[in-house]
Design a protein around this motif. Structure first.
Motif, PDB file in Angstrom:
ATOM      1  N   LYS A 309       0.840  -1.192   0.000  1.00 52.75           N
ATOM      2  CA  LYS A 309       0.000   0.000   0.000  1.00 52.75           C
ATOM      3  C   LYS A 309       0.880   1.248   0.000  1.00 52.75           C
ATOM      4  O   LYS A 309       1.957   1.250   0.597  1.00 52.75           O
ATOM      5  N   VAL A 310       0.421   2.289  -0.673  1.00 53.22           N
ATOM      6  CA  VAL A 310       1.104   3.573  -0.618  1.00 53.22           C
ATOM      7  C   VAL A 310       0.147   4.573   0.037  1.00 53.22           C
ATOM      8  O   VAL A 310      -1.074   4.464  -0.104  1.00 53.22           O
ATOM      9  N   PRO A 311       0.684   5.539   0.778  1.00 53.89           N
ATOM     10  CA  PRO A 311      -0.172   6.484   1.496  1.00 53.89           C
ATOM     11  C   PRO A 311      -0.675   7.637   0.631  1.00 53.89           C
ATOM     12  O   PRO A 311      -0.863   8.750   1.105  1.00 53.89           O
ATOM     13  N   ASN A 312      -0.873   7.345  -0.643  1.00 47.34           N
ATOM     14  CA  ASN A 312      -1.246   8.333  -1.647  1.00 47.34           C
ATOM     15  C   ASN A 312      -2.665   8.017  -2.111  1.00 47.34           C
ATOM     16  O   ASN A 312      -2.888   7.032  -2.817  1.00 47.34           O
ATOM     17  N   LYS A 313      -3.622   8.828  -1.734  1.00 48.08           N
ATOM     18  CA  LYS A 313      -5.028   8.550  -2.004  1.00 48.08           C
ATOM     19  C   LYS A 313      -5.304   8.411  -3.500  1.00 48.08           C
ATOM     20  O   LYS A 313      -5.952   7.454  -3.944  1.00 48.08           O
ATOM     21  N   ALA A 314      -4.824   9.355  -4.274  1.00 44.56           N
ATOM     22  CA  ALA A 314      -5.074   9.311  -5.712  1.00 44.56           C
ATOM     23  C   ALA A 314      -4.429   8.085  -6.347  1.00 44.56           C
ATOM     24  O   ALA A 314      -5.006   7.459  -7.249  1.00 44.56           O
ATOM     25  N   MET A 316      -3.786   5.117  -4.890  1.00 44.47           N
ATOM     26  CA  MET A 316      -4.522   3.916  -4.508  1.00 44.47           C
ATOM     27  C   MET A 316      -5.854   3.824  -5.237  1.00 44.47           C
ATOM     28  O   MET A 316      -6.293   2.733  -5.622  1.00 44.47           O
ATOM     29  N   GLU A 317      -6.501   4.953  -5.451  1.00 45.10           N
ATOM     30  CA  GLU A 317      -7.792   4.941  -6.144  1.00 45.10           C
ATOM     31  C   GLU A 317      -7.641   4.606  -7.626  1.00 45.10           C
ATOM     32  O   GLU A 317      -8.627   4.240  -8.282  1.00 45.10           O
ATOM     33  N   HIS A 329      -5.184  -7.298   0.853  1.00 44.25           N
ATOM     34  CA  HIS A 329      -4.633  -6.395   1.866  1.00 44.25           C
ATOM     35  C   HIS A 329      -4.558  -4.959   1.348  1.00 44.25           C
ATOM     36  O   HIS A 329      -4.518  -4.012   2.141  1.00 44.25           O
ATOM     37  N   LEU A 330      -4.562  -4.788   0.011  1.00 42.87           N
ATOM     38  CA  LEU A 330      -4.528  -3.443  -0.556  1.00 42.87           C
ATOM     39  C   LEU A 330      -5.812  -2.666  -0.255  1.00 42.87           C
ATOM     40  O   LEU A 330      -5.839  -1.442  -0.358  1.00 42.87           O
ATOM     41  N   GLU A 331      -6.867  -3.383   0.124  1.00 47.91           N
ATOM     42  CA  GLU A 331      -8.134  -2.735   0.455  1.00 47.91           C
ATOM     43  C   GLU A 331      -8.156  -2.176   1.871  1.00 47.91           C
ATOM     44  O   GLU A 331      -9.077  -1.441   2.223  1.00 47.91           O
TER      45      GLU A 331
END
Length: 363
Positions: A309-314, A316-317, A329-331
């Protein structure tokens, strides 16, 4: 996470001489330098140190095309390796380094890091709000998070015969699972199951609590197949192991019958982060590089290729729905991730952790 390793930070930092480093202070975080937002980046060159395979290979070339700044990439295998280089005295020659969060905290406390100039990193806006609440660096004052995740149980449902949900499934296994279990061997993660099982903090510095955790690990060791930080996924796939302690991104959930879960007692929150060295003479380009990495298209590469996971909202979306289905786990939401305990620098307690792991593995 890639190579999150042992935590003997205090010993490494003891090698540092503030006078030799120039610009650092052993008394706490350094004051920010005056930087030029209009600097000609084509006249700056950067040396970046990272773990192998932890960013796109073409990133330096694309960054040069965008800014004109040359980037040379060097690699380190562990946190300790880069910490030793950065604290050896004199100019390490490194401008930007990837280190785990608790190591960034330790470097900052020695005055070795340039505070992050938020005005030079406009893509900080892409980070989740939760990414500003990390215990080792609240507000991202001295570092910028790159990847984050947690640790848990990775298992073969067809071999366990049930769905494990507790660290005690590792530490006190059912008879049929003995010698079919692996645990992580590096310090923070070897102790983590015992600490959480006993209700202790993953950052505890209490020697009584650490002694109890050691006792539990000593009792658990005869039931283990191995301490294994690198091949536990292969052991699961082959059937040699049925249940392993794993970092979330390294649990091979694309394989039939393999699943990952966070134990009910809770777990850790680990973060790999980007820092700028105080000794850098190219701080404007260093900030521009971090800003470039925070572009959603660039940052999404880590989730798409190393499954963290990366802490970047855009970013991840933007992930493909099939990828998320293959790696559930990416969810995990940032809010749920922050329910786990952030790892921080252990300070003077680090040698105690080292001693316990040495004594457990030597038995």
């Amino acid at each position: 996470m890639l190579r999150l390793s042992a935590v003997t930070i205090t010993a490494a930092l003891a090698l540092f001489s503030a006078a030799a480093c120039g610009g650092g202070s052993a008394d706490g975080p350094a004051a920010p330098d005056a930087l030029d937002a209009n600097a000609d980046l084509s006249k700056q060159t950067l040396t970046l140190s990272n773990w192998a395979g932890y960013m796109p290979e073409d990133l330096p070339a694309k960054f040069k095309d965008k800014t004109g700044a040359e980037v040379t990439v060097t690699e380190h295998a562990t946190n300790e390796e880069i910490i030793a280089k950065l604290t050896a005295g004199g100019d390490s020659g490194v401008d930007v380094a990837f280190v785990s969060g608790q190591f960034a905290q330790a470097l900052a406390e020695q005055g070795l890091l340039e505070p992050i100039h938020a005005d030079l990193v406009p893509n900080l806006k892409n980070l989740y709000p939760e990414a500003t609440k990390l215990a080792y660096d609240p507000g991202n004052k001295i570092s910028v998070p790159y990847t984050w995740g947690t640790t848990g149980l990775c298992y073969r449902k067809d071999l366990t015969g049930y769905e494990p949900d507790s660290w005690n499934d590792l530490l006190q296994p059912k008879p049929e699972l003995k010698k079919k279990i692996t645990m992580l061997g590096t310090e923070r993660w070897m102790l983590l199951p015992a600490q959480k099982s006993l209700g202790f903090s993953a950052n505890t510095q209490d020697e009584g609590e650490l002694a109890k955790a050691k006792e539990l690990l000593v009792k658990a060791k005869p039931n283990l197949l191995a301490f294994d930080d690198t091949t536990f996924g292969d052991r699961l796939k082959s059937g040699e192991a049925a249940l392993v302690e794993a970092w979330d991104g390294w649990c091979p959930t694309t394989e039939k019958n393999i699943a990952f879960t966070v134990p009910k007692e809770g777990s850790d929150l680990w973060v790999d982060t980007m820092v700028i060295l105080k000794s850098s003479k190219n701080k404007e380009a260093a900030h521009a590089l971090i800003d470039y990495i925070l572009d959603p298209e660039v940052h999404a590469w880590a989730a798409q290729n190393i499954m963290y996971k990366v802490p970047n909202k855009a970013a991840m979306e933007s992930l493909d729905a099939k990828l998320v289905a293959d790696y559930p786990h990416l969810e995990m939401s940032p809010a749920d991730l922050l329910k786990q305990e952030s790892l921080v620098d252990l300070g003077e307690a680090a040698p105690v952790y080292t001693r316990i792991v040495t004594e457990v593995t030597a038995r």
